[in-house]
Design a protein around this motif. Structure first.
Motif: not given
Length: 65
Positions: A23-37, A52-60
């Protein structure tokens, strides 16, 4: 550490990520989510599929296997 590109002001440094549950949250905007994607999509301002495609590419990783 660098300021987040989508927020301004004193809170622009305030991003929390829980490495145990993803889980992550940007305290400045209130945006939040529950995954790296979702975080990648938010940061790169793209949809989750593209993130997801960009992360896969960066992670090989082949995203189609």
């Amino acid at each position: 550490m660098s300021p987040l590109p989508w927020s301004v002001g004193a809170d622009s440094w305030s991003l929390s990520v829980n490495l145990k549950n993803g889980r992550w949250i940007n305290h400045a905007t209130g945006a939040q989510g529950d995954s790296l994607i979702k975080l990648a999509a938010f940061v790169w301002r793209i949809d989750r599929w593209q993130a997801a495609l960009r992360l896969a590419e960066r992670l090989g990783v082949d995203p189609y296997k």
